[in-house]
Design a protein around this motif. Sequence first.
Motif, PDB file in Angstrom:
ATOM      1  N   ASN B 251       0.838  -1.115   0.064  1.00 58.90           N
ATOM      2  CA  ASN B 251      -0.045   0.135  -0.083  1.00 58.90           C
ATOM      3  C   ASN B 251       0.714   1.371   0.013  1.00 58.90           C
ATOM      4  O   ASN B 251       0.325   2.282   0.440  1.00 58.90           O
ATOM      5  CB  ASN B 251      -1.256  -0.002   1.038  1.00 58.90           C
ATOM      6  CG  ASN B 251      -0.116  -0.151   2.639  1.00 58.90           C
ATOM      7  OD1 ASN B 251       0.781   0.252   2.624  1.00 58.90           O
ATOM      8  ND2 ASN B 251      -0.877  -0.592   3.409  1.00 58.90           N
ATOM      9  N   ALA B 253       1.646   3.319  -2.320  1.00 54.12           N
ATOM     10  CA  ALA B 253       0.993   4.356  -3.089  1.00 54.12           C
ATOM     11  C   ALA B 253      -0.156   5.311  -2.239  1.00 54.12           C
ATOM     12  O   ALA B 253      -0.019   6.383  -2.678  1.00 54.12           O
ATOM     13  CB  ALA B 253       0.182   3.870  -4.158  1.00 54.12           C
ATOM     14  N   SER B 254      -0.396   4.782  -1.296  1.00 49.78           N
ATOM     15  CA  SER B 254      -1.216   5.712  -0.393  1.00 49.78           C
ATOM     16  C   SER B 254      -0.416   6.266   0.897  1.00 49.78           C
ATOM     17  O   SER B 254      -1.256   6.927   1.679  1.00 49.78           O
ATOM     18  CB  SER B 254      -2.551   5.126   0.102  1.00 49.78           C
ATOM     19  OG  SER B 254      -2.251   3.914   0.486  1.00 49.78           O
ATOM     20  N   VAL B 255       0.730   5.848   1.116  1.00 48.59           N
ATOM     21  CA  VAL B 255       1.507   6.377   2.139  1.00 48.59           C
ATOM     22  C   VAL B 255       2.098   7.935   1.840  1.00 48.59           C
ATOM     23  O   VAL B 255       2.680   7.774   0.683  1.00 48.59           O
ATOM     24  CB  VAL B 255       2.528   5.463   2.533  1.00 48.59           C
ATOM     25  CG1 VAL B 255       3.283   6.140   3.770  1.00 48.59           C
ATOM     26  CG2 VAL B 255       1.991   4.121   2.933  1.00 48.59           C
ATOM     27  N   ILE B 259       2.349  13.845   5.966  1.00 44.35           N
ATOM     28  CA  ILE B 259       1.462  13.548   7.038  1.00 44.35           C
ATOM     29  C   ILE B 259       1.968  12.505   8.103  1.00 44.35           C
ATOM     30  O   ILE B 259       1.539  11.924   9.060  1.00 44.35           O
ATOM     31  CB  ILE B 259      -0.110  13.029   6.652  1.00 44.35           C
ATOM     32  CG1 ILE B 259       0.146  12.014   5.772  1.00 44.35           C
ATOM     33  CG2 ILE B 259      -0.770  14.046   6.129  1.00 44.35           C
ATOM     34  CD1 ILE B 259      -1.096  11.223   5.451  1.00 44.35           C
ATOM     35  N   GLY B 261       3.319   9.428   7.464  1.00 42.25           N
ATOM     36  CA  GLY B 261       3.100   7.808   7.230  1.00 42.25           C
ATOM     37  C   GLY B 261       4.443   7.033   7.453  1.00 42.25           C
ATOM     38  O   GLY B 261       4.501   6.215   8.305  1.00 42.25           O
ATOM     39  N   THR B 264       6.618   7.126  10.487  1.00 40.86           N
ATOM     40  CA  THR B 264       5.789   6.401  11.687  1.00 40.86           C
ATOM     41  C   THR B 264       5.997   4.957  11.599  1.00 40.86           C
ATOM     42  O   THR B 264       6.177   4.342  12.376  1.00 40.86           O
ATOM     43  CB  THR B 264       4.466   6.840  11.844  1.00 40.86           C
ATOM     44  OG1 THR B 264       4.366   8.162  11.919  1.00 40.86           O
ATOM     45  CG2 THR B 264       3.844   6.669  13.179  1.00 40.86           C
ATOM     46  N   LEU B 265       5.849   4.270  10.284  1.00 41.55           N
ATOM     47  CA  LEU B 265       5.796   3.125  10.080  1.00 41.55           C
ATOM     48  C   LEU B 265       7.282   2.556  10.633  1.00 41.55           C
ATOM     49  O   LEU B 265       7.579   1.348  11.303  1.00 41.55           O
ATOM     50  CB  LEU B 265       5.736   2.584   8.608  1.00 41.55           C
ATOM     51  CG  LEU B 265       4.349   2.641   8.014  1.00 41.55           C
ATOM     52  CD1 LEU B 265       4.534   2.433   6.750  1.00 41.55           C
ATOM     53  CD2 LEU B 265       3.601   1.704   8.847  1.00 41.55           C
ATOM     54  N   GLN B 268       7.571   2.737  14.645  1.00 40.77           N
ATOM     55  CA  GLN B 268       6.735   1.694  15.198  1.00 40.77           C
ATOM     56  C   GLN B 268       7.390   0.417  14.858  1.00 40.77           C
ATOM     57  O   GLN B 268       6.899  -0.690  15.572  1.00 40.77           O
ATOM     58  CB  GLN B 268       5.276   1.824  14.945  1.00 40.77           C
ATOM     59  CG  GLN B 268       4.795   3.239  15.368  1.00 40.77           C
ATOM     60  CD  GLN B 268       3.226   3.284  15.019  1.00 40.77           C
ATOM     61  OE1 GLN B 268       2.635   2.426  14.196  1.00 40.77           O
ATOM     62  NE2 GLN B 268       2.594   4.238  15.600  1.00 40.77           N
ATOM     63  N   ARG B 270       6.840  -1.203  12.136  1.00 41.15           N
ATOM     64  CA  ARG B 270       6.305  -1.953  11.188  1.00 41.15           C
ATOM     65  C   ARG B 270       6.818  -1.869   9.805  1.00 41.15           C
ATOM     66  O   ARG B 270       6.486  -2.426   8.798  1.00 41.15           O
ATOM     67  CB  ARG B 270       4.796  -1.258  11.249  1.00 41.15           C
ATOM     68  CG  ARG B 270       3.969  -1.554  12.286  1.00 41.15           C
ATOM     69  CD  ARG B 270       2.702  -0.412  12.451  1.00 41.15           C
ATOM     70  NE  ARG B 270       1.970  -0.575  11.587  1.00 41.15           N
ATOM     71  CZ  ARG B 270       0.819   0.141  11.334  1.00 41.15           C
ATOM     72  NH1 ARG B 270       0.850   1.313  12.407  1.00 41.15           N
ATOM     73  NH2 ARG B 270      -0.115   0.301  10.340  1.00 41.15           N
ATOM     74  N   GLN B 411       5.937   7.801 -10.909  1.00 48.90           N
ATOM     75  CA  GLN B 411       4.791   7.081 -10.069  1.00 48.90           C
ATOM     76  C   GLN B 411       4.302   5.984 -10.716  1.00 48.90           C
ATOM     77  O   GLN B 411       3.806   5.075 -10.295  1.00 48.90           O
ATOM     78  CB  GLN B 411       3.809   8.186  -9.679  1.00 48.90           C
ATOM     79  CG  GLN B 411       4.115   8.913  -8.236  1.00 48.90           C
ATOM     80  CD  GLN B 411       3.000   9.693  -7.883  1.00 48.90           C
ATOM     81  OE1 GLN B 411       2.273  10.548  -8.594  1.00 48.90           O
ATOM     82  NE2 GLN B 411       2.547   9.527  -6.399  1.00 48.90           N
ATOM     83  N   LEU B 415       3.966   2.001  -9.800  1.00 43.25           N
ATOM     84  CA  LEU B 415       2.725   1.336  -9.836  1.00 43.25           C
ATOM     85  C   LEU B 415       2.568   0.263 -10.854  1.00 43.25           C
ATOM     86  O   LEU B 415       1.557  -0.624 -10.699  1.00 43.25           O
ATOM     87  CB  LEU B 415       1.541   2.456 -10.102  1.00 43.25           C
ATOM     88  CG  LEU B 415       1.168   3.381  -9.239  1.00 43.25           C
ATOM     89  CD1 LEU B 415       0.160   4.241  -9.917  1.00 43.25           C
ATOM     90  CD2 LEU B 415       0.558   2.772  -7.824  1.00 43.25           C
TER      91      LEU B 415
END
Lengths: 289, 431
Positions: B251, B253-255, B259, B261, B264-265, B268, B270, B411, B415
């Motif tokens: 996912n 493409a939506s990170v 903001i 994202g 933080t991944l 944390q 992840r 991009q 994809l």
Amino acid sequence: MTTVRPSPAYALPAFAFFGIFAALPMVLVVYLSLTAWDGLGTPAFLGLENWSRLLTDAAARESLGRTAVFIVLTWAVQTPVALLMGAWSAGRQRNRAILSALFFIPLLLSTAAIALLWQVLLDPNFGLPQSVTALQSIGFLGDPEIALYTVVFVVSWQYIPFHALLYQGAARNIPVVLYDAALIDGASRWGRFWFVTLPQLRYTVVTSSILMMVGSLTTFDTVLILTNGGPGTATRIAPLYMYDTGFAGFQMGYASTIAVLLLVLGTALSLITMKVTRFRSMQSQQEGQ
Amino acid sequence: MRRRFGTRLRAVGAVLAAAALAACGTAGPGAGGGAQEPVVIWALQDDALNKIEQDSINRFGADRAKLETFGNDPYKQKLRVALGSPQAPDVFFNWGGGNLKEYVDAGKVADLTGLLEANPQLKSAFLPSVLDGAKIGGKHYGIPMRGMQPVVLFYNKKVFAEAGAQPPKTWDDLLGLVDTFKAKGVTPIALAGSQAWTELMWAEYVLDRIAGSEVFQNIRDNGPQGWKDPKVVEAMTVLKGLIDKGAFGDNFASVGYDIGGASTLLAQGRAAMHLMGSWEYTNQLSQSPDFVKAGDLGWVAFPSIAGGKGQAGTVVGNATNYYSLTEGSPQLEAAKEFVSTQLTTPEYVKALIDAGDVPAVAGIEEQLKSAPNAEYTTWVYELAKNAPVFQLSWDQDLPADQAEFMLTQLQEFFLGNLTPQAFADSLANRA
């Protein structure tokens, strides 16, 4: 008898404002669309070169296609929901007044706030999908096949209350005698909506449709913040393509060409809608008036 | 009636004309203002940096210069419009490279070569590779004004320790790590793919490691035809191998980066790795202080690629930011005095270091060692100082319209909508 009219000079401020802030920029955009200008120095006159480029530009064609899909979908989603909500909230019952106030909340939020809100809510790692397992496999903003529908949803969520408000106002103006007559004729609840409310709201439907379509044609801020045209170019609708060309690529001339096209399309769209729905031959639906 | 209308019209006309004159009167200051007008300095809005910039102005003379700041994207638009008009700032913040070259070509930027020649101690105060980032056609057009920002591979030490893994030295190590972390259910590499510039960092490094710096420099200097170089397809194929292996998760493409994202991944645990500009350290320090303070944030240089022609140690990123001077500005002499005296003062350099920046100033190793975050800042300093080439981010080094198109195509490539060949072709053949 001669009526004393106010001097036409009173119209001057309005004309001046319209001229400076609406007409003049339009003329300048048409001029820029015939030039190449990178924002520095003097625009170089190109003639119709930008226009022939627009005809062969696959990216522009795709963005216009996306805009068309976007207009149709936002209209198809918003109109029925807004109409039903408006007709329902026109009732004077207290519960309806309270619930309507809640439903109309999106109307109070700025577009930027709404776009950011949904961006965070739909974030696959930190948003709703983390707690709602069923949503986890859906790439609301990351899947090129889905992202445009997400934008349609967010834009509809924002504007349905506004259009519901239009319908609410119009529905409240429908004379009660019509409902009383229908009731006497034995019309059901559904029948009263279908044969009284809906025909009485037809001109509001036209107004709201024009607002929706022209609004969708020029939608920009929501998409810019929510997806910035991505993933890839999946949500790059025409106004965003214009912005990218002008303010990221600094091809002001070509961006102006796209702007002129949007201006023409927007005007045509509202004219056609009026024509098709015979908005000009508006007449009262009530006898004796 | 008629007559009255006439006089009224004239009255309204006079009011309008007066308003227009008044507008003209306020719109054109500075033209004849002489030496009292302050030097107008434009920079990016930045909580930590703006204070340091203001302090440097105060040392220069609080009424002799004025700082105006803007957000990143609006800044680029405002600068473009302002430099094309008489309302240009006297000193403006920029990224050097092709971005600055457009303004130089338009004759908007003052040549600082003479200033640097006349002040050898000013010239030698900066690292040469960084000073050259604003050198165009053999002339200097900018003075470094803040820290260096090479792109670095960050990793989560805790996640690595749990998997018994070592940070990658080679591309093959990296591919191996992808399998390791996928088996553990951790996203191997965080990527903020909703913002194309984060993907660009991967393309920049992979092409550089495989083909050396010349391929991109050829594209920059001789135009988009340079994308036809077979090395481009080779590099993009290697990169596609990494993407298709699932290195970035499903996912990306939506990170988003803005903001928080991707960062933080990593924090944390992840995600195991994150390729980002050196500013990521200060970013993590403010967003996830516990993660950094626990010593879990690790960093290495980008891995080498076996058989590649690139020099190890080459870095990509933003060399630094520069102050450039507007050609024809009435405050040119005062502006020259400002940039030649205020950007190397001990106070200014110290303030930058304390804020976590690594200034492009020569000989500050000892100073860095005694400041907070010394382990990281000295490492970044050595990395940048020893780099044979400091390649500026491609989107800053290409003309704006090419850069914008390249980011869009990139991009699509990530994809999977464009093959390596189609990516290169579309960039080379763009009308």
